[in-house]
Enzyme design. Structure first.
Site, PDB file in Angstrom:
ATOM      1  N   HIS A 118       0.946  -1.386   0.331  1.00 48.89           N
ATOM      2  CA  HIS A 118       0.116  -0.223   0.291  1.00 48.89           C
ATOM      3  C   HIS A 118       1.095   1.663   0.024  1.00 48.89           C
ATOM      4  O   HIS A 118       2.030   0.910   0.584  1.00 48.89           O
ATOM      5  CB  HIS A 118      -0.497  -0.451   1.221  1.00 48.89           C
ATOM      6  CG  HIS A 118      -0.204   0.155   2.523  1.00 48.89           C
ATOM      7  ND1 HIS A 118      -0.406   1.483   2.955  1.00 48.89           N
ATOM      8  CD2 HIS A 118      -0.126  -1.064   3.563  1.00 48.89           C
ATOM      9  CE1 HIS A 118       0.484   1.135   4.158  1.00 48.89           C
ATOM     10  NE2 HIS A 118       0.609  -0.048   4.547  1.00 48.89           N
ATOM     11  N   CYS A 134       3.022  -5.066   6.577  1.00 49.28           N
ATOM     12  CA  CYS A 134       2.578  -4.649   5.192  1.00 49.28           C
ATOM     13  C   CYS A 134       3.739  -4.609   4.771  1.00 49.28           C
ATOM     14  O   CYS A 134       5.431  -3.980   5.261  1.00 49.28           O
ATOM     15  CB  CYS A 134       1.764  -3.312   4.903  1.00 49.28           C
ATOM     16  SG  CYS A 134      -0.124  -4.392   5.882  1.00 49.28           S
TER      17      CYS A 134
END
Length: 159
Positions: A118, A134
């Protein structure tokens, strides 16, 4: 076939076409290092694929919470208002593990851990581990990558 390789050690994501590297992007993986256990805050290793591509057509800097756009676009003023947020911006590539017992199923399931590629604020450094598990990218880089991948795109995350 297009594939992605993330090097945790080198803090980079490579876009591959067969054996040919098309482009390399700097990334930021977990500050806690590599690991698969739920709640560890680590970046999972092994073979994965893109389960879902989220955010197509939205403006760069779109803020996501729970994989849904909030209607906000990231600004320094918004960041000052919500200093505790872990900013998930622009696009989300939601990952799913392919290796049962390593990154799929039970307490090591990448998808259930909500591990994504992301966007992040441009003030966040790339090339150093700073995420909560992440794989963070610059928003402009993520926009370019997003247009090249689709659900099912394979990803290898290696230490």
């Amino acid at each position: 076939m297009l594939s992605l390789t993330v090097s945790i050690r080198q803090q980079r994501l490579s876009v591959m076409q067969g054996d040919e590297c098309l482009v390399v992007y700097p990334v930021s993986t977990a500050s806690a290092g590599a690991g698969e256990q739920n709640g560890s805050g680590c970046t999972p290793r092994g073979r994965h694929y893109v389960r879902a591509c989220i955010g197509g057509g939205l403006p760069s800097g779109t803020v996501f919470v729970g994989r849904r756009p909030t209607g906000e676009v990231y600004t320094p003023a918004l960041a000052a208002e919500y200093p505790q947020r872990d900013w998930i911006l622009t696009r989300i590539l939601w990952l799913c593990g392919l290796e049962t017992g390593r990154n799929r199923g039970g307490s090591v399931d990448t998808q259930r851990r909500y591990i994504y590629i992301h966007g992040t604020p441009d003030t966040e450094p790339m090339g150093v581990p700073r995420s909560h598990g992440c794989i963070r990218m610059r928003n402009a880089d993520l926009l370019a990558l997003f247009d090249q991948v689709q659900p099912g795109t394979p990803i290898l995350i290696e230490e």
